[in-house]
Enzyme design. Structure first.
Site: not given
Length: 525
Positions: A40, A71, A218, A276-277, A329, A419, A525
């Site tokens: 093709g 090939t 960064r 958050k976090h 953010e 927990n 975790h």
């Protein structure tokens, strides 16, 4: 071997993705480069008016087996692998009438796309490329003399090099070779994963996986760490999202955004999650996103400052105005109206990500985590509970309203670091305790946060008063449940399975609490 740019006299072009290939081949032909091709690709080049030599003509051997062999012949691989600085190699080429090939442009059969489309087993097998990887590996091995192009983006790079230097530089060929081996490795990894899945082998003896670079970052979690972001299986989410505006995403931004978007995808009604976090600090479902935002923010307005916000449907102007009223953010959603985008545009540093779709919480797959000298693999936590799957273990059964809140709270707890303790009322979190070494400490922290949020809202009673509480794992002692009752919880959802379940059930009965067991744990975790 010299570092001087090497000219291109013969090029073999055989591509599945033909993006940009005709202009590139036309450019090569203008330089006097002989073009060799197959099937093709050869037809496409001829239709563009280019002179093309078939591989079959080059080798004297026709394509056979419906193109499975075309090939895989010495005339091709000899031309790719011969070292130009080795007299024995060049003598062998001369003896067998083989001409050197200086440039290879090959991309592979679309195996990954075929699998993603859900095509049948036989179709997937037929889209496993054999000749292509063999060509690529041969050319990459002989990168001292051969340039190997494995992606449409490489065409412009090589064209620029030929225009600027009259040939390909060693540095360019080495980089292209490295990318070529990464491509064939990723291709084989995809095939191996597919075969394992087709054979229902969850954990094969060897695991290979690969990703495509989205961007270098960064830095990582901390400024002294280098980092990059890769895309893997195409599952909807932060990796597939378009960044509409805002500063470059950081490592922590991406991790937190993923946590928020995975959590919000658990809910069908309009929902907002604030993270958050890595932990949700506010989650709510309501009739509208604006209402869900108000309820989610009420849970912990202090932590929400500078947080990540996820929505599970297209953001409208009303929700955007509320979200933009505090420092945020990142905002991620499947989409946003033009009016909502205009609101966020006023906050130049806010990152707005539109993912097009939600991740499927039930989608199978593996999650990985690196450890020293290896990695852990597990199936994704696709577990979900509903009202019908719960077992009432106390004298009092939960009311219909409590039951709805219990299911909601447990789905949130799945996304809180263990927990995990989650208080909820009216399908909104009103206190979250995360990541403590003691479950009772998580319960106390969640209650304290509930009281602080009530003070911030000018309320006389803690938000947890009259709420339900979810625990991601069983209460090992009654103290955690007692702490929840003292905070004002009226119903409890937990997995059960503790040696002291009877003690915990008794404590709940003594305080008039309803409690249900899920028989499913959600450690995170």
């Amino acid at each position: 071997m010299t570092d001087a740019p090497l000219p291109v006299r013969r090029a073999l072009i055989s591509v599945s993705d033909k993006t940009g290939i005709v202009p590139f081949a036309t450019f090569l032909a203008g330089l006097g480069v002989e073009l060799v091709s197959t099937g093709g690709t050869a037809r496409a080049l001829r239709e563009a008016g280019l002179a093309v030599r078939d591989v079959a003509e080059l080798s004297g051997f026709p394509e056979i087996l419906d193109g499975r062999v075309k090939t895989l012949v010495p005339q091709v691989h000899g031309g790719l692998l011969a070292r130009r600085d080795d007299p024995h190699h060049m003598a062998a080429l001369s003896a067998h009438g083989i001409g050197p090939i200086d440039l290879l442009a090959v991309n592979l059969y679309p195996f990954e796309a075929t699998v993603a489309e859900g095509r049948g087993f036989d179709d997937c097998v037929e889209n496993i490329d054999i000749g292509g990887p063999a060509l690529i590996r041969a050319a990459a091995k002989n990168h001292d003399f051969v340039a190997v192009l494995t992606a449409p983006a490489h065409l412009a790079e090589v064209r620029q090099a030929l225009m600027q230097h009259g040939g390909t530089t060693l540095a360019l060929r080495r980089r292209l070779a490295a990318e070529a081996y990464a491509r064939t490795a990723a291709y084989d990894a995809a095939i191996a994963r597919w075969f394992s899945s087709a054979n229902e082998v969850a954990f094969p003896p060897r695991v290979a996986f690969a990703g495509s670079l989205v961007q270098t970052l960064r830095y990582g979690e901390n400024p002294h760490q280098a980092a990059a972001f890769y895309r893997t299986d195409g599952r909807a989410g932060v990796a597939t999202a378009e960044q509409v505006q805002g500063k470059e995403l950081s490592y922590n931004n991406i991790a937190d955004t993923d946590a928020a978007y995975e959590c919000v995808s658990e809910f069908d009604a309009p929902a907002i999650v604030i993270v958050k976090h890595a932990n949700p600090c506010g989650v709510a479902v309501a009739g509208t996103l604006a209402e869900a935002w108000d309820a989610a923010l009420r849970c912990d307005p202090v932590s929400a400052f500078g947080g990540i916000v996820a929505a599970n449907r297209a953001l409208d102007e009303a929700a955007a105005e509320k979200i933009a009223a505090i420092f945020t953010e990142v905002v991620i959603a499947p989409d946003a109206t033009a009016a909502a985008r205009a609101v966020f545009a006023r906050k130049k540093n806010l990152r707005l990500l539109l993912a097009g779709a939600l991740p499927d919480p039930a989608q199978p797959g593996l999650a990985y985590r690196s450890v020293s000298g290896g990695f852990l693999a597990q199936t994704r936590d696709a577990g979900r509970v509903d009202a019908a799957s719960l077992r009432v273990v106390t004298k009092r059964a939960p009311t219909e309203a409590e039951l709805a809140d219990l299911v909601f709270a447990f789905r949130v707890a799945k996304h809180v670091k263990s927990n995990a303790i989650v208080y909820a009322k009216n399908r909104a979190t009103v206190g979250i305790g995360a990541g403590q070494m003691s479950r009772v400490d998580s319960a106390r922290i969640a209650a304290w946060k509930s009281a602080e949020a009530a003070k911030a809202a000018g309320l006389a009673e803690p938000l947890a008063k009259g709420s339900v509480v979810a625990s991601d794992a069983f209460f090992p002692f009654a103290d955690g449940l007692i702490s929840a009752a003292e905070a004002g919880a009226t119903a409890v959802i937990q997995p059960g399975g503790s040696m002291r379940d009877a003690e915990v059930i008794t404590a709940a009965d003594e305080r008039g609490l309803a409690m249900v067991f899920t028989s499913m744990r959600h450690f995170r975790h």
